[in-house]
Design an enzyme around this catalytic site. Structure first.
Site, PDB file in Angstrom:
ATOM      1  N   ASP A  14       2.272  -9.892  -7.932  1.00  8.82           N
ATOM      2  CA  ASP A  14       1.230 -10.329  -8.855  1.00  8.82           C
ATOM      3  C   ASP A  14       1.437 -11.764  -9.288  1.00  8.82           C
ATOM      4  OD1 ASP A  14      -0.610  -8.078  -9.471  1.00  8.82           O
ATOM      5  OD2 ASP A  14       1.281  -7.063  -9.945  1.00  8.82           O
ATOM      6  N   GLU A  56      -8.807   0.951 -11.975  1.00  8.19           N
ATOM      7  CA  GLU A  56      -7.402   0.839 -11.581  1.00  8.19           C
ATOM      8  C   GLU A  56      -6.603   0.495 -12.823  1.00  8.19           C
ATOM      9  OE1 GLU A  56      -7.650  -0.354  -6.831  1.00  8.19           O
ATOM     10  OE2 GLU A  56      -6.834  -1.808  -8.239  1.00  8.19           O
TER      11      GLU A  56
END
Lengths: 410, 273
Positions: B60, B49
């Site tokens: 995040d 990824e």
């Protein structure tokens, strides 16, 4: 305000948005991480149900009257008009609300939602600190735990409001990531919400964020425009010829504008923060100089570079220092119902001083942007015409900023 | 069958759990990212990824935000992402690459250009964290005619109704978010995660990968036991952050910074052996 006036009309037109999925034309919607989707959907369901319940609005109206001190006056600024008019400049005095700004209209409404949903903990983001103070205030009143995210830069700029929040029992968390301003405070609040989603209600301070926030914050702020409309008719026997309000996220502006949107004879001006001048690139004017994108849960005009990275904004006013704007404003710009303009830091500071000296009213630097544009606009209009300006907040919080600019240490 | 499908099918046939590391493209620069990707494959990564750096990564944690900031300081953008994948493909035509990131850079480029350039560079899957299924139709209309998978997240808070719709529109694999929170947070009760993943199994035949909060062999083993594979991001990006502080990024240092992936691979394989 009567209950019937607060219930959305079934009429489907350019101004009946958002649709069920939160869209105003191509703008708005829900763009958040999956962890928050359930919370956002739950809030939408709860609000849809409660907003149809007359008892909910009775409680809101009761708090508006007895706690906030509404209705706020509509005040004709005679000496300001004498100097700049043309048209009569009339101020909607949101600065006289409890806590000193329009922000309390929204936090009272959202606190009712938090209470109904049984959430013991509220979080909020704040730029200038006005929304943080308004959130800490309702939290104190309801005995809720309150955490306010604030960019580390803004904590410096708005020390007095930080202390007010602490006095009210809130935990102020300085945000040191990214550009350390309002947008980063929003990121941090979204992270907190994802982490504590079961216990936490997130009080967003403006008409941005994922659906249903742009809709419900607007509904709570629309009391400004409903009052202004009725007061205008009563005192001047007509609707205003123009409305002027500053636009950061855009909650005070949509609150004033929304009840007038179908009155096509009323011109509307949303005033963005021009900073050093839109042409310099150092500003906070996404509607004037940005392009459509996705930020903080909705599609709207944003300030981003050619790579799609959000750029840093610049404004003397912490409350306007935000690279996005509420999606309904993006829609109203595209359909040309509202004119979006900008004034510079210098023009806003001049208006701040003019209103203070001519009317004995110290405006928030955010609201001074609206005053500055209204003065320019008034000069182009005739004395029979009226302009209602949203004086969205008082300027006590800004005296240190202005003193600094004047080279004075308080 | 996409490259992701065959890769996961092969792992399954061999009795292997999939191991999916996440790194940020351009952190600290494009060339280093390409070296890191090859090293990760050597370490036993099945799929990579690749984070598309964004200024406001609100799903995040601090570690990945710092990784994105390092990349952005060096001027990284989607162009960097595509050029990294192109360079990687010069030597590796087998390992699937999934781009993961946020919507604004994609909207700025335009969906069509984004999907076309992704395909041309050799990307196999797309994961846009702030694009829920309900808003994804314009993207899906472009990916469906291609061998381009679109991966969606399922979270602990996702309702059954949403799970059904997510599974209907997903391809490649389902990314199960192990915890309420952001990337890099501490893993919660593994029993509950096992139960949720089991529930997901009844809704889809797609492989289920678990991510968020996997930072060592112990957490990787625990999560792999209940799923088809694990995604490791923050712990790796943290090490790459240390790498960025040095100028001499030789093969030894590159290998050091991805050592966690090699050790997780070893642990996963000895567990299943």
């Amino acid at each position: 305000m009567s209950v019937s006036e607060t219930v959305a009309t079934p009429e489907q037109d350019l101004f009946s948005g958002p649709d069920l999925a939160g869209h105003f034309g191509r703008y708005g919607g829900v763009f958040v991480g999956e962890t928050l989707m359930a919370a956002v959907e739950e809030l939408d369901q709860v609000y849809r149900k409660l907003s149809q319940d007359p008892k909910f609005w009775q409680e809101y109206d009761h708090d508006m009257k007895h706690y906030v001190g509404r209705p706020s006056p509509l005040y004709l600024a005679e000496r300001l008009t004498a100097k700049y008019g043309g048209a009569k400049i009339i101020l909607k005095r949101e600065d006289l609300n409890h806590t000193g700004a329009h922000k309390i209209n929204n936090t009272i409404g959202q606190a009712l939602l938090a209470k109904f949903m049984g959430k013991p903990r509220i979080i909020a983001e704040t730029g200038a600190g006005q929304h943080g103070v308004a959130s800490a205030t309702v939290a104190a009143r309801l005995g809720l735990e309150c955490h306010v995210y604030m960019g580390a830069e803004d904590v410096q700029r708005q020390a007095a409001n930080v202390y007010r929040m602490k006095l009210l029992g809130a935990n102020v968390i300085p945000v040191t990531s990214g550009s350390r301003t309002l947008k980063d405070a929003l990121n941090e609040a979204l992270r907190d919400w994802a982490t504590n989603v079961d216990s936490t209600y997130y009080i967003i301070g403006t008409v941005a964020g994922p659906h249903p926030y742009p809709m419900l914050v607007r509904d709570f702020q629309a009391i400004i425009g409903r009052e202004a409309r009725a007061q205008s008719l009563e005192e001047y026997g007509k609707l205003p010829d123009a409305l002027v309000a500053c636009v950061g996220g855009g909650s005070n502006a949509i609150g004033l504008f929304h009840p007038f949107l179908r009155d096509s004879e009323v011109a509307m001006y949303g005033v963005e923060a021009g900073g050093d001048g839109v042409e310099t690139g150092r500003h906070a004017a996404p509607l004037s100089a940005g392009k459509p994108g996705v930020l903080h849960g909705n599609r709207t005009y944003v300030m981003s570079d050619e790579r799609g990275q959000i750029v840093e904004t610049h404004s003397v006013s912490a409350g306007l220092d935000y690279p996005g704007v509420g999606p309904e404003h993006s829609w109203l710009k595209d359909i040309k119902r509202v004119n979006y303009v900008s004034v510079t830091d210098t023009e806003a500071l001049d208006a701040f001083r003019a209103l203070t000296r001519l009317e004995g009213i110290i405006p928030a630097l955010e609201s001074a942007h609206a005053i500055a544009y209204a003065c320019k606009l008034a000069a182009t209009m005739s004395p029979e015409q009226t302009i209602v300006v949203n004086l969205s907040g008082r300027g006590d919080k800004d005296i240190h900023t202005v003193a600094d600019i004047d080279g004075i240490t308080i | 069958m996409s490259r992701i499908d065959s890769c996961i099918a092969a792992a399954k046939a061999a009795g292997r759990k999939a191991l999916i590391p996440y790194i940020v493209a351009g952190d600290p620069d494009g060339d280093t990212t390409v070296s890191l990707m090859h090293q990760l494959v050597q370490d036993g990564a099945d799929i990579i990824e690749l984070g598309m750096p964004f200024s406001d990564p609100s799903s995040d944690g601090a570690i990945i935000q710092l990784g994105a900031e390092r990349a952005l300081r060096n001027g990284a953008g989607l162009d960097t992402v595509f050029s990294v994948v192109r360079q990687f493909r010069e030597q590796d035509n087998n390992t699937p690459v999934v781009l993961m990131g946020y919507l604004n850079p994609v909207e700025t480029m335009g969906y069509q250009a984004f999907v076309e350039q992704s395909a041309k560079a050799g990307v196999d899957g797309l994961l846009l964290v702030d694009l829920p299924v309900s808003e994804a139709e314009s993207l899906l209309a472009l990916t469906r005619p291609r061998d381009m998978n679109v991966i969606f997240l399922v979270a602990p808070t996702t309702t059954d109704k949403r799970i059904a719709s997510i599974c209907e529109h997903s391809s490649g694999y389902i990314y199960y978010v192990s915890l309420k929170g952001v990337t890099g947070a501490a893993l919660s009760d593994t029993g509950e995660i096992a139960q949720r993943v089991a529930g997901l199994r009844s809704a889809t035949d797609l492989p289920i990968m678990v991510g968020f909060g996997i930072k060592d062999t112990a957490s990787a083993l625990a999560m792999a036991a209940v799923s088809d594979g694990v995604i490791v991001g923050s712990a790796l990006v943290q090490k790459i952050g240390e790498l960025s502080e040095t100028a001499a990024r030789d093969a030894g240092l590159i290998a050091d910074s991805t050592a966690l992936i090699a050790s997780i691979r070893q642990a996963l394989d000895s567990e299943s052996a």
